[in-house]
Design an enzyme around this catalytic site. Sequence first.
Site, PDB file in Angstrom:
ATOM      1  N   LYS A 114     -17.766  -1.149   5.905  1.00  0.00           N
ATOM      2  CA  LYS A 114     -18.264  -2.189   4.713  1.00  0.00           C
ATOM      3  C   LYS A 114     -19.745  -2.003   4.480  1.00  0.00           C
ATOM      4  CE  LYS A 114     -18.482  -7.216   4.458  1.00  0.00           C
ATOM      5  NZ  LYS A 114     -18.371  -8.445   5.230  1.00  0.00           N
TER       6      LYS A 114
ATOM      7  N   MET B 192      23.908   9.871   3.277  1.00  0.00           N
ATOM      8  CA  MET B 192      23.738  11.110   4.180  1.00  0.00           C
ATOM      9  C   MET B 192      23.942  10.941   5.744  1.00  0.00           C
ATOM     10  SD  MET B 192      22.846  13.912   3.893  1.00  0.00           S
ATOM     11  CE  MET B 192      21.884  14.808   2.381  1.00  0.00           C
TER      12      MET B 192
ATOM     13  N   PHE C  35     -11.954  -7.828  13.693  1.00  0.00           N
ATOM     14  CA  PHE C  35     -10.860  -8.074  12.820  1.00  0.00           C
ATOM     15  C   PHE C  35     -10.545  -7.175  11.915  1.00  0.00           C
ATOM     16  CE2 PHE C  35      -9.552 -10.290   8.903  1.00  0.00           C
ATOM     17  CZ  PHE C  35      -8.006 -10.757   9.236  1.00  0.00           C
ATOM     18  N   GLN C  36      -9.204  -6.660  11.851  1.00  0.00           N
ATOM     19  CA  GLN C  36      -8.710  -5.718  10.910  1.00  0.00           C
ATOM     20  C   GLN C  36      -9.440  -4.460  11.177  1.00  0.00           C
ATOM     21  OE1 GLN C  36      -8.246  -7.357   6.812  1.00  0.00           O
ATOM     22  NE2 GLN C  36      -6.283  -8.097   7.504  1.00  0.00           N
TER      23      GLN C  36
ATOM     24  N   GLU D 147       0.937  -1.095   0.213  1.00  0.00           N
ATOM     25  CA  GLU D 147      -0.143  -0.014  -0.122  1.00  0.00           C
ATOM     26  C   GLU D 147       0.851   1.090  -0.120  1.00  0.00           C
ATOM     27  OE1 GLU D 147      -0.846  -2.477   1.928  1.00  0.00           O
ATOM     28  OE2 GLU D 147      -2.745  -3.322   1.693  1.00  0.00           O
TER      29      GLU D 147
END
Lengths: 166, 564
Positions: free
Chosen positions: B160, B475, B110-111, B48
């Site tokens: 959902k 760096m 869940f999630q 993602e």
Amino acid sequence: MMRHTISVLVENKFGVLSRISGLFSGRGYNIESLSVNRTLDENVSIMTIVTMGDDRVVEQIIKQLRKLVNVIRVRNVSEMDHIEREMILVKVHATQRTRPDVFNIVSTFRGKTVDITNESVVIELTGANDKILAFLNVMEPYGIIEVVRTGAIAIGRGSKMTSEMK
Amino acid sequence: MMTGAQILIESLKKEGVDLIFGYPGGVLLGVYDTIYDSDITHILPRHEQGGIHAAEGYARATGKVGVCFGTSGPGATNLVTGIANAHMDSIPLVVFTGQVATSLIGGDAFQEADIIGITRPIVKHSYMLTNVEETASVIKEAFHIARTGRPGPVVIDLPKDVMAAKAKFEWPEKVNLTGYNPTVKGHLGQIKKMLRLLESAKKPVIYMGGGVVLSEANEELVKFSEITGVPVVSSFLGLGGFPGTHENFVGWLGMHGNYASNMAVSDPDFILAIGTRFSDRSTGRLDGFAPNAKIAHIDVDPASISKNVQIEVPIVGDCKAVLKQALGEIDKFNWDKNASARKDWRDQIKAWDKEHPFDYDRTADIIKPQYVVETIYKVTEGDAIICTEVGQNQMWAGQFYKFKRPHQFISSGGLGTMGYGFPAAIGAKLGCPDKEVFDIAGDGSILMNIQELTTAVQNKVAVKVAILNNRYLGMIRQWQNMFFNDRFSHCNLECQPDFVKLAEAFGAVGMRIDRKEDVENAVRESLKIKDRPVFMDFTVDRNENVFPMIPAGASVSEMLLMKK
Ligand SMILES: Cc1cc2nc3c(=O)[nH]c(=O)nc-3n(C[C@H](O)[C@H](O)[C@H](O)COP(=O)(O)OP(=O)(O)OC[C@H]3O[C@@H](n4cnc5c(N)ncnc54)[C@H](O)[C@@H]3O)c2cc1C
Ligand SMILES: Cc1ncc(C[n+]2csc(CCOP(=O)(O)OP(=O)(O)O)c2C)c(N)n1
Ligand SMILES: [Mg+2]
């Protein structure tokens, strides 16, 4: 560092309180008090926020508040002719011996005694910040057990809505 | 009647969206079922974070709003870095996150993750969509907020059940946001005041930034600078907002900017700042920043004005609109008023630049990283879109490529997100298929989103990745070298993959270049490849440092220059 009272008109939407309190904590601004209430319009709430800061910080606070999409109006009421009040409930030690003195002070400050036991009283007092501080100061020697404060609310003087005032 | 998911897709079409980046998951299956039937192009990144950076690259390259999707929980949290990046650099994004059904919210389902809460400080605005009837209006508002005023990311959380619920699709005529109304045109009185101060200045300078790129005010700015004869200094994110080869262009200021730019802002008598937020990386320590100058500042975000530096003449508005207004007044002023002082000032700046230009050891036998960037500049004739990773590679990209136009330089400025450049390049190439797109990369950063090679291969995205391989977190090594007594704590990347084989394993083209004389040819060869990404692994001088450097918290007078 000056004490500023900021009046914020917000849309009554999901998460708006956390957006504002989060803005203060995330950017390191302090909140002395914050009160949120309904207004005449059920879609709009008003917050009164008391904060400390120098002019630059307060200018940033106001600009950052205005950036929030759900914020409708922001006014620094400290800069206008306004009335500010806070209500406190104070529980103080008061025995039979000290009770008369306590009552005396309460009435001088135009407070009310709202609960009483053998060892204590609960006092209700309303006023501007300086009056509240003065009262707590005078009560201190008697032994303050607990203070609960509403936080300040403020309104501009005159016939205009506070949010419309310059 | 339509489902929430169908309304969502219809709304995207109404907004003119034709490309989205997204990764499916449980709660988004309904939305993905709708995407299956739609003609919007959907790109599946392999992480993602890659998806959202690609959306950012797309937005940066095209000037349009980038759109991405992630599922609830880990999908949403994987988007957080990209959201923060877009917030810092004012990139217009609409980010859709899946959410568990409204009846389950708060129950540790869940999630489930409170993504609205998690992202609150890093969004321009966010919505939890709780009523299917509001789907279209929320999406219209989100796009409006993302792209207007100071652009930024808007998150829409999609429970959902709301996506499955049904409603009539009605596309609202206009948005109605009481608390949001960005100022576009500037206050004419303030603009005239700015012009009066500029007219009488003897050592004026324009300091422009990312806002000029975002508002595409480049033509107006060129005109303005030419008529007034005022030299232009850019911030790092302003690069491309003014042609890098224009004679009035001084360069970019700040920590790794050029000597002349930093000298020009250290003691001018007037600064016109345009679309820049006076970041610490560009101003250095504030008491050394133009202490004797009056400053006017054009910015669409009032909170950017007088945030770090006190401003005499604030002008709230869009750069392009305000510059147009200023050009409308410009004939009323006498731009020859201080002609000879102004000429001395310009000559002084030119002399500074001559004294210490961006430079490196051109006689070295090994490949200097700067040489790679310079060669890419030469071979692409300054026309490629250049993305960068973060670190030394990023600074050299800014120093040795001269940009012609807005949207040509894509780099993570405010957040400094390693792993940004490669997915951003994929997004940029998808948005501008006719342009060559390069990612100037570091060997450390490139591994942070390396999985996107698959995305690029699958979609035949012919981006070129030039790894300036110093086998260091360069760096970090530079700072440890300069400020920590060469105590090189965990910056050594000697253990690394074979980037050529790695590219090939993904189905891309890999090249290793370890001789200076092969650099140009490799870049030319890479341009011939049109159907796959190319990884060029340049073995560069491990110990090269970026100069000039104004150490963090120091002022211009403490600038460290390259030893000659
Ligand atoms: C390793 C590293 C080193 C760096 N070194 C330097 C350095 O040496 N020099 C340097 O400059 N930067 C450097 N940066 C980048 C730095 O951190 C900032 O990202 C950068 O300076 C910001 O530039 P900016 O303020 O012009 O642009 P932005 O951060 O993009 O700010 C844009 C400004 O323009 C305004 N704006 C947006 N849209 C409009 C519009 N339409 N009209 C008007 N105003 C608008 C915004 O409100 C904002 O104030 C470095 C970054 C990294 C990672
Ligand atoms: C995600 C992330 N983690 C850590 C850092 C701190 N950081 C800045 S530059 C840098 C080194 C980058 O190394 P490399 O990609 O090889 O680039 P080089 O400097 O060598 O060109 C690091 C670790 C960062 N900017 N981003
Ligand atoms: Mg490296």
